[in-house]
Write a protein that holds these residues in place. Structure first.
Motif, short mmCIF file in Angstrom:
data_model
loop_
_atom_site.label_atom_id
_atom_site.label_comp_id
_atom_site.label_asym_id
_atom_site.label_seq_id
_atom_site.Cartn_x
_atom_site.Cartn_y
_atom_site.Cartn_z
N PHE A 1 -4.48 6.50 -2.66
CA PHE A 1 -4.05 5.23 -2.09
C PHE A 1 -3.88 4.25 -3.24
O PHE A 1 -4.81 4.01 -4.00
N HIS A 2 -2.67 3.71 -3.36
CA HIS A 2 -2.31 2.82 -4.46
C HIS A 2 -1.98 1.46 -3.87
O HIS A 2 -0.97 1.29 -3.17
N TYR A 3 -2.84 0.49 -4.16
CA TYR A 3 -2.68 -0.85 -3.57
C TYR A 3 -2.22 -1.83 -4.64
O TYR A 3 -2.85 -1.98 -5.69
N LEU A 4 -1.11 -2.51 -4.37
CA LEU A 4 -0.56 -3.51 -5.29
C LEU A 4 -1.19 -4.85 -4.96
O LEU A 4 -0.70 -5.61 -4.13
N LEU A 5 -2.31 -5.15 -5.62
CA LEU A 5 -3.04 -6.37 -5.31
C LEU A 5 -2.27 -7.61 -5.72
O LEU A 5 -2.23 -8.60 -4.98
N SER A 6 -1.66 -7.56 -6.90
CA SER A 6 -0.90 -8.71 -7.39
C SER A 6 0.09 -8.22 -8.43
O SER A 6 0.22 -7.01 -8.68
N SER A 7 0.76 -9.15 -9.08
CA SER A 7 1.72 -8.79 -10.12
C SER A 7 1.04 -8.26 -11.38
O SER A 7 1.70 -7.70 -12.25
N THR A 8 -0.27 -8.44 -11.48
CA THR A 8 -0.99 -7.98 -12.68
C THR A 8 -2.07 -6.96 -12.38
O THR A 8 -2.65 -6.41 -13.32
N THR A 9 -2.39 -6.68 -11.12
CA THR A 9 -3.51 -5.82 -10.79
C THR A 9 -3.13 -4.81 -9.72
O THR A 9 -2.57 -5.17 -8.68
N ASN A 10 -3.42 -3.55 -9.98
CA ASN A 10 -3.29 -2.46 -9.01
C ASN A 10 -4.64 -1.80 -8.83
O ASN A 10 -5.41 -1.67 -9.79
N ILE A 11 -4.91 -1.34 -7.61
CA ILE A 11 -6.14 -0.61 -7.30
C ILE A 11 -5.76 0.76 -6.76
O ILE A 11 -4.94 0.86 -5.84
N LEU A 12 -6.35 1.81 -7.34
CA LEU A 12 -6.04 3.18 -6.92
C LEU A 12 -7.33 3.89 -6.55
O LEU A 12 -8.34 3.80 -7.26
N LEU A 13 -7.28 4.61 -5.44
CA LEU A 13 -8.40 5.43 -5.01
C LEU A 13 -7.91 6.87 -4.88
O LEU A 13 -7.02 7.16 -4.08
N ASP A 14 -8.48 7.76 -5.68
CA ASP A 14 -8.07 9.17 -5.71
C ASP A 14 -9.19 10.06 -5.20
O ASP A 14 -10.36 9.84 -5.51
N TYR A 15 -8.79 11.07 -4.44
CA TYR A 15 -9.76 12.09 -4.01
C TYR A 15 -9.11 13.46 -4.18
O TYR A 15 -7.96 13.67 -3.78
N THR A 16 -9.83 14.39 -4.78
CA THR A 16 -9.35 15.76 -4.92
C THR A 16 -10.43 16.73 -4.46
O THR A 16 -11.62 16.49 -4.67
N LEU B 1 0.83 -1.20 0.00
CA LEU B 1 0.00 0.00 0.00
C LEU B 1 0.87 1.26 0.00
O LEU B 1 1.66 1.49 0.91
N LYS B 2 0.68 2.08 -1.04
CA LYS B 2 1.38 3.34 -1.16
C LYS B 2 0.37 4.47 -1.01
O LYS B 2 -0.76 4.39 -1.48
N THR B 3 0.79 5.56 -0.35
CA THR B 3 -0.08 6.72 -0.22
C THR B 3 0.60 7.95 -0.80
O THR B 3 1.84 8.05 -0.81
#
Length: 703
Positions: A243-258, A214-216
């Motif tokens: 918030f950038h979540y490395l789910l696996s070697s092929t999938t990333n999930i990102l949640l952005d708020y501005t 998990l990267k922020t």
């Protein structure tokens, strides 16, 4: 303005406290498992790759945002070049690009109209990581509201392909790609500048790994200015997080708020009519450019804007089940990317004029209290397939938007859905690359289509030729649907676009030239509804006409020894130049000394920037609706007349600019603006910046 200075000091304190909270010991390993983190889809070359190592199975890959198209014929502006530019806000970055121009209103925060390929308000699609960010009322975007420091790159689509993006099929398109720098320790960056009239800017950002997956990321920006002329002050707060979540070697999930909140005071420019009535002819210019004596058109008018934007991205990158170590070398069919995005956007514009009965109340201006609000929910899914022979991309999108405004008869909900695609063939080892593309859009119960093709011919890396053509149909914005003086031609606006360009690259020499031609068959024209007793900038659409935009651009850069000479010049043909608010010619560039000094500890760029504005038409802006008008009417049935019967005289502006990168961690900026202290305006009558100094610094931290 002391209040502004206190805000910036407070912001700096917050930034450093947050930096301390997330700082970690250099010896502490952030990755607790054995997985290696690899930035797999890097979009620009300037972001350092600190993970050059053998990639093992089970690797966690950081999947970055890509260009909307294939990084083929787009104009790409990278962060590495932005770092050495002299700019106040994001809009300034476009003036050095082919067919880029800014109708500058002379003070920080004023909603200046950025022009691209001859298109401005209601003509350019702005997207961020492929998601539309245009104001849904006006089909435009105020670039003061975009955080320039978090840009990784700016993608400007070729003119024929511009209609492929955005909610409405616009004639030009810009995509901002977010910075996605991955480091093994917390990273922070601070940029600050100060200029006359208590103008200031501060931006602080940091990112860190909260865990191995998990990267922020967090960024906060404040810029403001005191009034140069009466009622021209401005203040803006922008906050973004990811918030950038490395789910696996092929999938990333990102949640952005501005979140964005600003207040800009809109004086409508200097009141030349009042100056002329009260001063002899010889004193008019002296008063016009005197910020203390010059009367303005509106002493009590402003607009507050607040925007909330929430975006969920799911990025997937597959490669036919090939092992990661083979994917890194990118063999045939190695690239198979699917992106799914959902977003929510809410925006409120509070437009006020003569709201309060105080000393600034105007008897000659109407009272306006308007709240224009919209809420959008939408999403898109894109599928990209690339191998050694062919590249293809399909994008499907949908959106539903609810509008509430006193300018509309009822609350209105509009829905849209579209599918667009591009197929490119790589022939003869990428020497010849033709492509075809198209889009089908359903918007507000109407159906709109578009198609086109282009071809690129390359000779090694030295020469590139491009030619493209498209035809598409453009829907009406909600203002165009409702704000007309009479029933206008309801036929669809059919637009044809053509672009041809040539690029030559040698070791120290680059030159490019291009020609654009665009014709709209049924474009609405706006006029200001004037009243004999009350001042007004109320714009309404009064006519439909065939409009053309044609221009030629020539750009070059030459580096000899340690000197760099660069210029970007665009000439627009005279037909419809008044309707398009374009200068006859615009040129920008400079001459610079570039060197690395003090044992490679200082990377220096110092020299002179210039801008030349050719003869250009005048116009008035309705700031509430972001509509520009070159004509006026006195009632709904009266004929339209030009507001300005003569063009504005040409002007040449010269600045001294210096930027120095110290030990690759800090950049110092210094600008001596308007050295010749020229008195001029780009748009009448908004006087541009007088002679002055601007100083700033950008500092990167790796904790």
């Amino acid at each position: 303005m002391k209040k502004s200075s206190h805000k910036k000091t407070f912001l700096l304190l917050i930034f450093f406290l947050m930096n301390l909270c997330f700082a970690q010991s250099p010896n502490k390993t952030l990755l607790q498992d054995t997985a290696t983190i690899k930035n797999f889809n890097q979009t620009t070359a300037d972001t350092a790759d600190t993970t050059k190592q053998v990639i093992k199975k089970g690797t966690l890959k950081v999947i970055s945002f890509r260009n909307i198209l294939f990084n083929d014929n787009e104009t790409i502006v990278n962060k590495s070049s932005i770092n050495y530019e002299d700019y106040r806000f994001t809009g300034d970055l476009f003036t050095s690009l082919p067919f880029g121009y800014l109708n500058d209103l002379g003070s920080l925060g004023q909603p200046s109209e950025m022009m691209l390929y001859g298109n401005g308000f209601n003509g350019i699609s702005y997207t961020e990581n492929g998601i539309p960010i245009n104001n849904r009322f006006s089909n435009s975007f105020d670039l003061n509201n975009f955080q320039s420091e978090s840009i990784d790159s700016i993608e400007i689509l070729p003119l024929p392909k511009s209609f492929l993006t955005g909610i409405i099929n616009n004639s030009a398109a810009v995509n901002f790609i977010a910075r996605n720098k991955i480091v093994l320790h917390p990273y922070s960056r601070l940029r600050f500048y100060q200029a006359p009239n208590d103008e200031g800017f501060v931006d602080g950002m940091f990112n860190a790994f909260l865990s191995s997956r998990l990267k922020t990321f967090f960024e906060i920006t404040n810029n403001s200015t005191a009034e140069r002329f009466t009622n021209s002050e401005y203040g803006n707060w922008k906050i973004s997080s990811r918030f950038h979540y490395l789910l696996s070697s092929t999938t990333n999930i990102l949640l952005d708020y501005t979140f964005n909140k600003n207040e800009v005071h809109l004086n409508g420019g200097v009141d030349l009519e009042k100056i002329s009535a009260n001063n002899p002819q010889s004193q008019i210019n002296n008063v016009l450019y005197d910020n203390l004596l010059a009367p303005v058109n509106f002493r009590n008018r402003y607009m507050k804007t607040s925007t909330n934007n929430l975006v969920l991205h799911i990025l997937n990158n597959f490669g036919e089940n090939t092992p990661p170590e083979e994917m890194y070398e990118c063999t045939a069919m190695c690239d198979f990317q699917t992106n799914l995005t959902l977003y929510y956007r809410n925006s409120l514009d509070e437009f006020r004029q003569n709201e309060r009965t105080d000393l600034n109340y105007q008897d000659d201006a109407p009272e306006i209290v308007h709240n224009n609000n919209y809420t959008s929910f939408g999403g898109n899914i894109s599928q990209e397939i690339t191998n050694d022979y062919i590249s293809a991309k399909v994008i499907g999108s949908f959106e539903s938007t609810k509008f509430t405004s006193p300018l509309l008869p009822l609350e209105k909900t509009l829905s849209s859905a579209s599918v667009s695609g591009v197929v490119k063939s790589n022939l003869i080892s990428q020497i010849l690359t033709p492509s075809i593309f198209g889009k089908y859009l359903k918007y507000n119960s109407g159906r709109y289509a578009g198609f086109g093709g282009d071809i690129t011919f390359r000779i090694d890396t030295l020469i590139k030729f491009y030619a493209g053509y498209s035809w598409f149909q453009k829907p009406r914005s909600i203002w165009e649907d409702y704000l007309t003086t009479q029933p206008l031609n309801k036929n669809k606006n059919n637009i044809s676009s053509f672009e041809v360009s040539a690029h030559f690259n040698l070791r120290n020499f680059h030159v490019s030239t291009g020609f654009i031609s665009q014709k709209a068959s049924n474009e609405y024209q706006a006029a200001i509804l004037l009243n004999d007793s009350l001042k007004s900038t109320n714009a309404l659409y009064f006519n439909s006409a065939e409009i053309e935009r044609r221009g030629i651009n020539f750009s070059f850069s030459i580096k000899e020894w340690k000197l760099l000479l660069a210029a970007n010049t665009t000439y627009y043909f005279s037909k419809n130049r008044n309707e398009n608010k374009l200068p006859e010619i615009f040129s920008s560039g400079g001459i610079y000394y570039i060197d690395t000094l003090f044992n490679n500890n200082l990377e220096l760029k110092a020299g002179f920037n210039y801008k030349y504005y050719g003869s250009r038409p005048g116009f008035i802006i309705d700031f509430e609706k972001n509509i520009t008008a070159s004509y006026f009417i006195t009632d709904y049935s009266s004929p339209a007349n030009k507001i300005f019967t003569s063009e504005i005289s040409p002007f040449f502006k010269l600045d001294f600019f210096l930027s120095g990168r110290i030990q690759k961690s800090a950049i110092v900026y210094f600008t001596f603006e308007n050295i010749l202290d020229g008195k001029y305006f780009v748009v009448p009558y908004y006087p541009m910046y007088e002679r002055g100094l601007k100083f700033g610094v950008a500092w990167e931290f790796l904790d």
